[in-house]
Write a protein that holds these residues in place. Sequence first.
Motif, PDB file in Angstrom:
ATOM      1  N   VAL A 169      13.907  15.411 -46.278  1.00  0.00           N
ATOM      2  CA  VAL A 169      15.197  15.357 -45.589  1.00  0.00           C
ATOM      3  C   VAL A 169      15.324  14.058 -44.797  1.00  0.00           C
ATOM      4  N   ALA A 170      14.256  13.663 -44.112  1.00  0.00           N
ATOM      5  CA  ALA A 170      14.286  12.431 -43.318  1.00  0.00           C
ATOM      6  C   ALA A 170      14.503  11.205 -44.207  1.00  0.00           C
ATOM      7  N   LEU A 217      14.538  12.125 -37.283  1.00  0.00           N
ATOM      8  CA  LEU A 217      15.507  13.217 -37.197  1.00  0.00           C
ATOM      9  C   LEU A 217      15.824  13.616 -35.770  1.00  0.00           C
ATOM     10  N   TYR A 249       7.350  23.436 -45.182  1.00  0.00           N
ATOM     11  CA  TYR A 249       8.299  22.982 -44.165  1.00  0.00           C
ATOM     12  C   TYR A 249       8.093  21.498 -43.863  1.00  0.00           C
ATOM     13  N   ARG A 250       6.823  21.067 -43.765  1.00  0.00           N
ATOM     14  CA  ARG A 250       6.545  19.660 -43.463  1.00  0.00           C
ATOM     15  C   ARG A 250       7.050  18.755 -44.588  1.00  0.00           C
ATOM     16  N   ALA A 293      21.621  16.675 -40.453  1.00  0.00           N
ATOM     17  CA  ALA A 293      20.755  16.009 -39.480  1.00  0.00           C
ATOM     18  C   ALA A 293      21.450  14.817 -38.842  1.00  0.00           C
ATOM     19  N   GLY A 318      10.859  18.643 -44.548  1.00  0.00           N
ATOM     20  CA  GLY A 318      11.331  17.797 -43.449  1.00  0.00           C
ATOM     21  C   GLY A 318      11.177  16.324 -43.767  1.00  0.00           C
ATOM     22  N   ASP A 319      10.075  15.946 -44.425  1.00  0.00           N
ATOM     23  CA  ASP A 319       9.862  14.546 -44.789  1.00  0.00           C
ATOM     24  C   ASP A 319      10.904  14.093 -45.809  1.00  0.00           C
TER      25      ASP A 319
END
Length: 210
Positions: free
Chosen positions: A24-25, A142, A17-18, A62, A21-22
Amino acid sequence: LLTYYDDDRGVHRRYTYRQFGDHVARVASFLHDGLGIRRGGRIATVLFNHDDTVLIYFAAWALGAVIVPINVEEPAERKRYILEHSEATTIFCWTDSLEEVLALQDNLPAVKTVVAVGNLRPGSCGVPDLTQALDSPRPFPLGRLDGPGEGDPLGGEALIVYTSGTTGPPKGVVLSARHLLLDADAITEWHGFGQGDRLMCVLPIHHVNG
């Protein structure tokens, strides 16, 4: 969170997940700072099932932008119709479709940018590609935006899925982030999915079922 296999190319990637998320950012930063995408902007994707496709979807959401997925196997005229009707300003396409999409862009004044996904072919210099996003040193914060809808984080447009057009021109079905979350929750509850389950997605994610 996400595992991607491509046995033909010998690719195997796994995201926590981390890590997801990175990534995606970083893609969101590329969309926002590099391409000027803002809330309500419409991004067409001429892509197939791929981890990069998922990253583009989530990065757009996002920012409060809208995804317009297009089947790579659609005839060129159908692609042109959807691109024009959806008022997309940016297209992400796999390199195999790049030549076709660039030709379509010539007759689509609303389309400002075409972004290549995958290894660029020789002679395609000048076309931005997704690797620029993944190499971005400045991930987008985000939490800075509150979601797709003004005053309602889940109420704005998130996805426009076009019908097959068997009885006429394809029709755009507009779904909000709330629609997507309610659908995901209902599927999870119906099947009894839990944290220990792994799901293999073979449905095309350019379609609402995927």
